[in-house]
Design an enzyme around this catalytic site. Structure first.
Site, PDB file in Angstrom:
ATOM      1  N   GLU A 138      41.860  25.092  57.986  1.00 42.74           N
ATOM      2  CA  GLU A 138      40.651  24.162  57.713  1.00 42.74           C
ATOM      3  C   GLU A 138      39.656  24.872  58.230  1.00 42.74           C
ATOM      4  O   GLU A 138      38.396  24.266  58.606  1.00 42.74           O
ATOM      5  CB  GLU A 138      40.739  23.077  58.751  1.00 42.74           C
ATOM      6  CG  GLU A 138      42.080  22.173  58.082  1.00 42.74           C
ATOM      7  CD  GLU A 138      41.921  20.649  58.581  1.00 42.74           C
ATOM      8  OE1 GLU A 138      41.483  19.898  57.867  1.00 42.74           O
ATOM      9  OE2 GLU A 138      42.149  20.522  59.810  1.00 42.74           O
ATOM     10  N   HIS A 159      36.396  21.931  65.868  1.00 44.38           N
ATOM     11  CA  HIS A 159      37.521  20.823  65.107  1.00 44.38           C
ATOM     12  C   HIS A 159      38.338  20.199  65.798  1.00 44.38           C
ATOM     13  O   HIS A 159      39.207  21.022  66.495  1.00 44.38           O
ATOM     14  CB  HIS A 159      37.803  21.492  63.742  1.00 44.38           C
ATOM     15  CG  HIS A 159      38.948  20.348  63.365  1.00 44.38           C
ATOM     16  ND1 HIS A 159      38.518  19.060  63.037  1.00 44.38           N
ATOM     17  CD2 HIS A 159      39.991  20.609  62.858  1.00 44.38           C
ATOM     18  CE1 HIS A 159      39.554  18.413  62.638  1.00 44.38           C
ATOM     19  NE2 HIS A 159      40.567  19.417  62.255  1.00 44.38           N
ATOM     20  N   HIS A 170      41.377  17.001  67.301  1.00 46.17           N
ATOM     21  CA  HIS A 170      42.266  15.681  67.052  1.00 46.17           C
ATOM     22  C   HIS A 170      42.365  14.813  68.265  1.00 46.17           C
ATOM     23  O   HIS A 170      43.140  14.034  68.703  1.00 46.17           O
ATOM     24  CB  HIS A 170      43.805  15.891  66.531  1.00 46.17           C
ATOM     25  CG  HIS A 170      43.708  16.944  65.518  1.00 46.17           C
ATOM     26  ND1 HIS A 170      44.809  17.688  65.345  1.00 46.17           N
ATOM     27  CD2 HIS A 170      43.019  17.338  64.462  1.00 46.17           C
ATOM     28  CE1 HIS A 170      44.898  18.426  64.405  1.00 46.17           C
ATOM     29  NE2 HIS A 170      43.509  18.152  63.604  1.00 46.17           N
ATOM     30  N   HIS A 201      41.963  11.461  60.988  1.00 45.60           N
ATOM     31  CA  HIS A 201      42.318  13.042  61.279  1.00 45.60           C
ATOM     32  C   HIS A 201      41.820  13.223  62.708  1.00 45.60           C
ATOM     33  O   HIS A 201      42.785  13.899  63.493  1.00 45.60           O
ATOM     34  CB  HIS A 201      41.403  13.616  60.180  1.00 45.60           C
ATOM     35  CG  HIS A 201      41.892  15.196  60.156  1.00 45.60           C
ATOM     36  ND1 HIS A 201      42.036  16.039  58.990  1.00 45.60           N
ATOM     37  CD2 HIS A 201      41.967  15.923  61.265  1.00 45.60           C
ATOM     38  CE1 HIS A 201      42.327  17.034  59.521  1.00 45.60           C
ATOM     39  NE2 HIS A 201      42.399  17.376  60.590  1.00 45.60           N
TER      40      HIS A 201
END
Lengths: 269, 269, 269, 269
Positions: B111, B130, B132, B200
């Site tokens: 990603e 980024h 989670h 996500h």
């Protein structure tokens, strides 16, 4: 003179050991590194026990098993001991009926039928976790269905059934202690990836040890996220079935996490 | 005589090394200490990875990047490895299109387009996370808007949009795996400081590594506080937009926290 | 000559010590291993203190006691010190009236009447925990009854009464500081396994130290699970009374967990 | 001969040092042990910083101060550094106006007016904590009043006011950065034991360092318990005002907890 003879004897022994290591060492390493070798699977099963304990999925109770490499009619499971304490010496081999091949006087987990009956019913399953993870108990006690809140728990998207032992066998002490109860549980599991046990806990299955460990950890995180989403309110979204299907075609879904967890338990963190 | 020559040779080597250290040492230290030097930025990126793992923002997955000092068309990002395990040797340099300059056979994060496309769209952004993070998943699943509950998360006050990959590209496996998806995500981010990804996780941006790490940690704490405030009930107050604007003019907002976190990961706590 | 005599004296002392160890060692080990021996019970009480602190059941306050082996009119309880710091030297012996037999100037817990009066009222009780476990405080403050959410807390199924000190004695500082208050609390406990104290905490009883420690840990997990089930909503199920009865006939209910916890505090984890 | 003189000189130096230790040692120990001695108060302030960080009350931000022993017009507070990193060398002395007496170039906390203005307004206050404890942020954002859920937080019973900086000074960056803002905050605090700061955090006061640390830890636990009680529902009970008054007359309320925490930070646990 006696001293010289002793010294020569020691030197000969060293030469022999050096020879053994030179020839046997690579053989041993090769054995460890073949992904399906018995020793490496036992080692991964010990690691899986430690990871699941470290991540709060298993505590003093609960267990994880894996099908025996090269003989799918058998499976490997630790003797009755807390997962955190499992070593390679604690791993026993079980027959399809859930009986240990050579217990050497050690006790087996009373609920091993969960494992034996799922392996019988599901040829695709290679590893199984039975846990009492705290976040799953509320879901095992409610008819609010589990949903996949994010991509790491896509396997939840096709549903997580609840096994109620009372429906299968009336009044019990809540333990799946024999083959008939294990069969009833496997029947409730059907083709799904996880199951909740009313008043007890959960069972998670997968096609490998890394995947059953990854699924178990993310099932816990997903359950917490779903409860929080319900508390947050508003209009909720979930991972859709078609998205979940695409996610589950990724064979390496939990591999980076497994590598991390494996290294952490190895270094004692 | 041979011994004397050997000794003189060793002494000459020592003198050479001493000279190198005397001249080169301060140069090396200066290189480390110049805030924008390449080595110090790589070191800070490794530190950022470790802090975000230690603070529960990243686990086996997720990543953090920083623009390359002296060349804003490039950015630095670890190869595909758990953040907790990142070392300086794992840091790769990426071009504006998200391709590594010299991967040396190592895999990149799938990603990385999240990073490349935001750097392209936002010249003000110097660092990107980024993640989670568990507390953000409920907010990514709900249309209840995120609010700034306290001064440490003032950057939330102008809104946190939700990127829904389904709207951008229909049925996917939920991963932002290519440039078009990264561009769609960057478009949703707009001029904001953070974004949620439905099903996500989240993306956080800032003008420096310390600030993106600080923002990521406090976004998590703020999300928990907002959920709890909603559960508490009553009439709720938030950080107002004009207050948030004044707070965000503080260039050292997360510096004391960064100093603490940096020292903790350095000493292995 | 003097040196020879000194050497002979040392050798004689070594022989004497060796003899003592040879004869006395096995005796000591036998004493430790007899499950009801005084030394092994004191050791288990120290372990229980450490486990309850490590598991978050007790913090700086709270305490655990056990009936004295061989003399049910007496019980063992640490002097007034944080449970985490308890050593064998801190264990005092108490008479049925809650007074220490030989305090040696050390202070006793002010709420020892909780222990003395329950031991008096309940001949079946062998061990008692008094705690302020955070998850139990909301239940002590609400008239929503505690329920058994899963098999590990089956002992909750026949109800957990709430002791309100105000009903017993009007305005107090909330501490059960004397025998009359202890008797009122024991009366509220009745034949149950646990009790909540309004505005204060809880008391758990069992037929052994491992079981009172296991019950205390799982009472905490059960409370959290019940609160979460209520937040989740839907139609809720619980462990039924007949199931609970069967579960509680298992004498080894918490033994695997106890073994794990005991080993963890022994190795300092 | 030179050697003999050197040896005599060394022996004389040893004798001098021995004399100093013999006379001065007990004096130093006495200084440490006098509860109000400067060195022991500085040491306790360092300990308080470490405890509050270890217990999650303070993180990279927040601070704790204590009035100077022997001179109530002054107070001690660390320089601007994360509480977890505070050492005795970081402790600065402040005048009643919040200015450091001898900063030696080190920065002060920007919000020291919270401390200086409360010390001015409240002669009974001996120690102050300013924190951003996560569990308190929802309460600072809601008009649901804090209540004392149990005896360990009895000091909450007479109410916890909310200071809204907007009401005092309009649009700000939310920091209490000067004396007028500190005075407004002290005015809102009135005679209470704690105060919430809208969009910011909280302030806790007490008559000693052990008590302000104990109050801060139990304010956090109490807030969590109150939120959970609200989620549990039912008819809720609290610590009554007359019960709270009796509890607060106990001078040693947090001493056992303080002893435990102090020992834990000393041994690095």
């Amino acid at each position: 003179m006696a001293d010289l003879r002793a010294l020569r004897g020691i030197l000969r022994l060293c030469a022999l050991l050096a020879g053994l290591v030179t020839i046997g060492g690579p053989a041993l390493l090769a054995a460890q590194s073949r992904p399906d070798s018995f020793a490496s699977v036992v080692s991964d099963l010990v690691t899986a026990n430690r990871i699941l304990a470290a991540e709060g999925i298993l505590d003093g109770l609960g267990h994880v098993s894996v099908r025996k490499p090269g003989d799918p009619s058998r499976f490997l499971l630790a003797r009755s001991i807390a997962p955190e304490l499992v070593t390679a010496d604690d791993i026993l081999e079980y027959a399809a009926d859930g009986e240990p091949l050579d217990a050497k006087g050690r006790d087996s987990y009373r609920e091993r039928s969960i494992h034996s009956e799922i392996y019988r019913a599901r040829p695709d399953v290679q590893a199984i976790v039975h846990c009492h993870t705290p976040s799953l108990i509320p879901f095992a006690a409610s008819d609010v269905p589990m949903r996949a809140m994010y991509h790491m728990a896509a396997f939840v998207a096709d549903g997580v059934p609840i096994f109620d032992i009372r429906k299968a066998a009336g009044v019990t002490d809540l333990l799946v202690k024999d083959a008939p109860l294990g069969r009833a549980l496997a029947k409730t599991l059907g083709t799904k990836s996880a199951l909740l046990m009313r008043g007890h806990g959960a069972v998670i299955i997968a096609n490998s040890l890394p995947n059953v460990v990854g699924r178990s950890v993310y099932l816990d995180l997903n359950a917490r996220a779903q409860l929080q989403a319900i508390q947050l309110g508003g209009r909720l979204t979930y991972v859709e079935a078609d998205e979940a299907k695409l996610r589950m075609s990724d064979p390496n879904e939990y591999s980076r996490a497994w590598d991390l967890w494996k290294r952490k338990v190895a270094t004692g963190r």
